[in-house]
Design a protein around this motif. Structure first.
Motif, short mmCIF file in Angstrom:
data_model
loop_
_atom_site.label_atom_id
_atom_site.label_comp_id
_atom_site.label_asym_id
_atom_site.label_seq_id
_atom_site.Cartn_x
_atom_site.Cartn_y
_atom_site.Cartn_z
N LEU A 55 0.83 -1.21 0.00
CA LEU A 55 0.00 0.00 0.00
C LEU A 55 0.86 1.26 0.00
O LEU A 55 0.39 2.34 -0.36
CB LEU A 55 -0.94 0.01 1.20
N ARG A 56 2.12 1.12 0.43
CA ARG A 56 3.06 2.25 0.39
C ARG A 56 3.96 2.15 -0.84
O ARG A 56 4.77 3.02 -1.10
CB ARG A 56 3.96 2.26 1.62
N GLY A 57 3.84 1.06 -1.58
CA GLY A 57 4.69 0.80 -2.73
C GLY A 57 3.90 0.77 -4.01
O GLY A 57 3.39 1.78 -4.48
N ALA A 58 3.75 -0.42 -4.58
CA ALA A 58 3.09 -0.55 -5.88
C ALA A 58 1.66 -0.04 -5.87
O ALA A 58 1.15 0.42 -6.91
CB ALA A 58 3.12 -2.01 -6.32
N ASP A 59 0.98 -0.11 -4.72
CA ASP A 59 -0.42 0.30 -4.64
C ASP A 59 -0.61 1.66 -3.97
O ASP A 59 -1.71 1.99 -3.52
CB ASP A 59 -1.23 -0.75 -3.86
N CYS A 60 0.44 2.46 -3.89
CA CYS A 60 0.32 3.76 -3.23
C CYS A 60 -0.64 4.66 -4.01
O CYS A 60 -0.83 4.51 -5.22
CB CYS A 60 1.69 4.43 -3.08
N LYS A 61 -1.27 5.61 -3.30
CA LYS A 61 -2.25 6.51 -3.89
C LYS A 61 -2.03 7.93 -3.37
O LYS A 61 -1.70 8.13 -2.19
CB LYS A 61 -3.68 6.07 -3.55
N ARG A 62 -2.24 8.91 -4.23
CA ARG A 62 -2.05 10.31 -3.85
C ARG A 62 -2.96 10.72 -2.71
O ARG A 62 -2.58 11.51 -1.85
CB ARG A 62 -2.31 11.21 -5.07
N SER A 122 7.32 -3.27 7.15
CA SER A 122 8.77 -3.12 7.31
C SER A 122 9.12 -2.45 8.63
O SER A 122 10.12 -2.80 9.27
CB SER A 122 9.35 -2.30 6.15
N MET A 123 8.31 -1.49 9.05
CA MET A 123 8.57 -0.78 10.30
C MET A 123 8.42 -1.73 11.49
O MET A 123 9.21 -1.69 12.44
CB MET A 123 7.64 0.42 10.42
N ARG A 162 5.86 11.20 5.12
CA ARG A 162 6.89 11.23 4.10
C ARG A 162 6.24 11.47 2.75
O ARG A 162 5.29 10.79 2.37
CB ARG A 162 7.66 9.89 4.11
N ALA A 163 6.75 12.44 2.01
CA ALA A 163 6.09 12.88 0.78
C ALA A 163 6.02 11.77 -0.26
O ALA A 163 5.01 11.64 -0.97
CB ALA A 163 6.80 14.09 0.21
N PRO A 181 10.13 1.58 5.14
CA PRO A 181 10.48 0.90 3.89
C PRO A 181 11.35 1.79 3.01
O PRO A 181 11.08 2.99 2.87
CB PRO A 181 9.12 0.66 3.22
N THR A 182 12.40 1.23 2.45
CA THR A 182 13.24 1.97 1.52
C THR A 182 12.58 1.96 0.14
O THR A 182 11.63 1.21 -0.10
CB THR A 182 14.64 1.34 1.43
N GLU A 183 13.09 2.77 -0.76
CA GLU A 183 12.56 2.79 -2.12
C GLU A 183 12.73 1.44 -2.79
O GLU A 183 11.90 1.01 -3.60
CB GLU A 183 13.23 3.89 -2.93
N GLU A 184 13.83 0.74 -2.46
CA GLU A 184 14.05 -0.59 -3.03
C GLU A 184 13.05 -1.60 -2.48
O GLU A 184 12.62 -2.53 -3.19
CB GLU A 184 15.47 -1.06 -2.73
#
Length: 417
Positions: A141-148, A158-159, A360-361, A406-409
């Motif tokens: 939800l914070r990665g591939a499925d993130c939404k504006r 990850s946290m 985090r933006a 979570p990192t960008e990777e």
């Protein structure tokens, strides 16, 4: 839930329209038509295996609304909560649509199931309506499925893994150790298993076994018998909701002695296991023993109203509504795009911990401290609530809050325009 805690879908929270309280801060008296209220949708599971957590969420968001309204509302408008049981992803999506299209809510707060959270976020994105996720942990939800239009008050998987992972590393329970894991068989569990496996492999551990557990499972005897035969160095829970309660109780009944740790956790499920049954080391986004002025005030108010302390799900929904109210007040607008811009610019909030939090933006994750908690021995438990000790905040004071995020990777987000 006692009768006096039940709210109809259109009930304006009592105490909200106190003319005296409003006049005291120079606002016009709230004697307006319902259309002038600031409608907020609250959508979270109140039935099924996540139901006990949803009840804490509802109690907390009601308390937050009462406090906001007693102080004059938001820009002179009372907060009106429209509370719904999300049930499952299909129902959650339909109810989110109804909240937006028919009820004209300014925002939606809530959810616990990551699958339902994804469904709500899709509605929020299409309709350009804010959605504050207060219980979905999936890194996706914070990665591939993130939404504006989706912001995450809840911590990412990850946290949680990195927070409790530090304790496991310190206790020598990773490198060269064999783990036996039980994983909830739905989106949250699958994502958590992926994150847990990555942590284990990076730090030299291996699986003795890994089991997927249906979300409606209540009998863990078959798993416990296999666990006894496998004789792992560590038992890992990637379970959720009442699954954790049932597992902990039955693990204690079987008298197994392998160390236990979890990568997903809610205080309510530990309380549900009963005195003397809670065991192991677990991550916690917040707990009622956090020693800050704001935390103590929240615990006192919640306990006075409901007769028991709040747990971490309550913390999330309470803070989500308070953050939203402040964002509206500071932008002087309930317009979702304006609030998105405000939050993305790094506004900081008192989230009852030693450091302020901010979103985090790049993925809209709340940057905040977590804790690793460890069960007290049964002979040291004094009451049904204070059943664990806590680590200091993680990350430590000399580290950036992003140290456990979570990192960008790990979770790459391409934010929709």
């Amino acid at each position: 839930m006692p009768g006096d805690l039940r709210f109809t879908r259109r009930a304006l929270l009592r105490g909200a329209a106190s003319t005296a309280a409003v006049a005291a801060i120079g606002m016009p008296a709230i004697v307006r038509a319902q259309a002038d209220a600031l409608r907020i949708g609250h959508l979270t599971p109140r039935t099924g295996f996540l139901g006990p957590l949803g009840e804490y969420a509802v109690m907390a968001v009601q308390l937050a609304a009462e406090e906001i309204n007693a102080a004059g509302g938001v820009l002179g408008r009372p907060v009106e909560l429209i509370i719904e049981d999300s049930v499952n992803p299909q129902t959650a999506s339909a109810k989110a649509e109804r909240l937006v299209e028919r009820d004209k809510v300014a925002a939606i707060i809530g959810e616990i199931s990551s699958a339902s959270g994804l469904a709500i976020s899709q509605v929020a994105q299409r309709s350009r309506t804010l959605f504050f996720n207060t219980g979905c942990n999936s890194d996706a939800l914070r990665g591939a499925d993130c939404k504006r239009f989706m912001f995450h008050v809840e911590g990412a998987n990850s946290m949680y893994v990195k927070s409790v992972g530090r304790a496991l590393l310190q206790n020598g329970l990773v490198k060269g150790k064999r783990w036996y894991s039980l994983t909830a068989d739905y989106a949250f569990g699958h994502d958590l298993l992926k994150v847990a496996k990555r942590f284990m492999e990076q730090n030299g551990g291996e699986f003795a076994a890994d089991e997927l557990v249906p979300t409606d499972a209540t009998d863990f005897s078959a798993y416990l018998l296999k666990m006894r035969q496998a004789a792992p160095d560590l038992v890992i829970s990637n379970l959720a909701g009442n699954q954790i309660t049932n597992f902990i109780k039955q693990y204690a009944e079987y008298g197994l002695s392998f160390p236990v740790a979890g990568f997903g956790f809610d205080t309510a499920v530990a309380w549900g296991a009963g005195e003397g049954n809670f065991l192991g080391t677990w991550p916690s986004l917040w707990h009622h023993k956090v020693d800050t002025p704001a935390s103590k005030a929240f615990v006192e108010a919640f306990t006075k109203k409901y007769g028991k302390p709040p747990e971490n799900q309550a913390w999330g929904d309470y803070n989500a509504l308070k953050i939203l109210a402040r964002a509206i007040a500071e932008t002087k607008s309930a317009d979702s795009p304006a609030i998105v811009e405000y939050l993305e610019k790094g506004a900081k909030f008192d989230v009852m911990k030693t450091r302020e939090g901010y979103f985090r933006a790049r993925d809209h994750q709340l940057m905040t401290e977590l804790y690793a908690i460890t069960a007290l021995p049964p002979d040291e438990v004094e009451n049904q609530w204070d059943i664990f000790t806590s680590s200091p905040p993680v990350p430590g004071p000399e580290e950036p809050l992003e140290a456990i995020a979570p990192t960008e990777e790990e979770a790459a987000c391409t934010m929709p325009a």
